[in-house]
Design a protein around this motif. Sequence first.
Motif, PDB file in Angstrom:
ATOM      1  N   CYS A 163      -9.440  -0.735   2.498  1.00 57.06           N
ATOM      2  CA  CYS A 163      -9.510   0.689   2.189  1.00 57.06           C
ATOM      3  C   CYS A 163      -8.522   1.320   3.156  1.00 57.06           C
ATOM      4  CB  CYS A 163     -10.926   1.196   2.429  1.00 57.06           C
ATOM      5  SG  CYS A 163     -11.115   2.934   2.019  1.00 57.06           S
ATOM      6  N   SER A 164      -7.260   1.492   2.693  1.00 56.89           N
ATOM      7  CA  SER A 164      -6.227   1.803   3.671  1.00 56.89           C
ATOM      8  C   SER A 164      -5.029   2.511   3.066  1.00 56.89           C
ATOM      9  CB  SER A 164      -5.756   0.480   4.311  1.00 56.89           C
ATOM     10  OG  SER A 164      -4.631   0.708   5.119  1.00 56.89           O
ATOM     11  N   MET A 177       4.666  -5.917  11.526  1.00 53.32           N
ATOM     12  CA  MET A 177       4.586  -7.348  11.837  1.00 53.32           C
ATOM     13  C   MET A 177       3.211  -7.922  11.525  1.00 53.32           C
ATOM     14  SD  MET A 177       6.515  -7.444  15.445  1.00 53.32           S
ATOM     15  CE  MET A 177       8.167  -6.803  15.608  1.00 53.32           C
ATOM     16  N   GLN A 178       2.208  -7.064  11.484  1.00 50.08           N
ATOM     17  CA  GLN A 178       0.851  -7.549  11.191  1.00 50.08           C
ATOM     18  C   GLN A 178       0.778  -8.132   9.785  1.00 50.08           C
ATOM     19  OE1 GLN A 178      -0.892  -7.595  13.948  1.00 50.08           O
ATOM     20  NE2 GLN A 178       0.829  -6.459  14.791  1.00 50.08           N
ATOM     21  N   MET A 179       1.614  -7.605   8.879  1.00 51.51           N
ATOM     22  CA  MET A 179       1.625  -8.123   7.510  1.00 51.51           C
ATOM     23  C   MET A 179       1.962  -9.616   7.521  1.00 51.51           C
ATOM     24  SD  MET A 179       3.803  -4.971   5.844  1.00 51.51           S
ATOM     25  CE  MET A 179       3.964  -5.646   4.216  1.00 51.51           C
ATOM     26  N   GLY A 207       1.401  -1.204   3.167  1.00 50.19           N
ATOM     27  CA  GLY A 207       1.515  -2.536   3.755  1.00 50.19           C
ATOM     28  C   GLY A 207       0.271  -3.394   3.611  1.00 50.19           C
ATOM     29  N   VAL A 208      -0.878  -2.775   3.364  1.00 47.37           N
ATOM     30  CA  VAL A 208      -2.099  -3.564   3.170  1.00 47.37           C
ATOM     31  C   VAL A 208      -2.069  -4.215   1.782  1.00 47.37           C
ATOM     32  CG1 VAL A 208      -4.618  -3.404   2.932  1.00 47.37           C
ATOM     33  CG2 VAL A 208      -3.474  -2.312   4.851  1.00 47.37           C
ATOM     34  N   THR A 209      -1.668  -3.432   0.771  1.00 46.49           N
ATOM     35  CA  THR A 209      -1.505  -3.996  -0.573  1.00 46.49           C
ATOM     36  C   THR A 209      -0.409  -5.063  -0.540  1.00 46.49           C
ATOM     37  OG1 THR A 209      -1.986  -1.831  -1.485  1.00 46.49           O
ATOM     38  CG2 THR A 209      -1.055  -3.436  -2.993  1.00 46.49           C
TER      39      THR A 209
END
Length: 299
Positions: A163-164, A177-179, A207-209
């Motif tokens: 949820c972002s 970079m977390q992706m 970036g979450v998707t």
Amino acid sequence: MAWFKKSRKPMESTPAKASKIPEGLWVKCPGCSQAIYNKELVASLHVCPKCGHHFRIGAVDRLRLLLDGGRFVEQDAGLASVDPLKFVDTKPYVERLRSTRQATGTRDAVISATGEIDGQPCIVAAMEYAFIGGSMGVVVGEKITRAIERAIDLRLPVVIVSCSGGARMMEGALSLMQMAKITAALARLDRARLPYISVLTDPTTGGVTASFAMLGDLNIAEPRALIGFAGPRVIEQTIRQKLPDGFQRSEFLLDHGMIDMVVDRRELKDTLARALRFMYVAPELSAAAVADTESAGVR
Ligand SMILES: [Zn+2]
């Protein structure tokens, strides 16, 4: 010189009459505009009993409704961002973090936990939209990566509820970079033959998707959830075309093969339990365990 000048003072607003109804007893549904009794809404897991509109819920509520008895053990609760870029927009990022922590009672935009879904132990992470739009910074990335690594160590399945609004711009490239980091951890989970179920809720974007939300062995979305990378306005401006109705909503994405299922929140736990039973073999029954006992000469 201004073209218009206000010579008269604005009308004073009439003081609101004290309402006899206590605050928060009724909620107006954005889907059907009807008033819903708050207790009724909580009982139906924040889904409108009249039209099925799914209200947004926080990470703690989410974990409580998914895990048996509402019980879970939070992991890595101490991680907090240190504002590496000394970022300032309308206010300093440190200031924003401090006030958001006070308002939400969490340290960052994800809670990772261990618990059981219908008796099935698993690792679950749920994102908190109220924390700077559920944005993914260094802490979110690290907590999710650790959750996946913990799943590999304990040989447990992973469920992540997204949820972002996407990557956290206050942490710049570090949040991007977390992706890659989470994706690499998911690749290791895959090699360990452990299932990962992604649950996409309204909204899951950016970036979450573009990383872990779309990488589930099973991608499940809640009804009418906004799921996309860029927003519809940006896409319209780029391709100079009107977008179809319901574009970037769960049902549209299901029709176009982007996700596997659209599941009502009231059936989500049962669906997850069924999927986990189908996809996951408990360690004592797994092939690796059998091989171990065979090599040790035990039959
Ligand atoms: Zn409604």
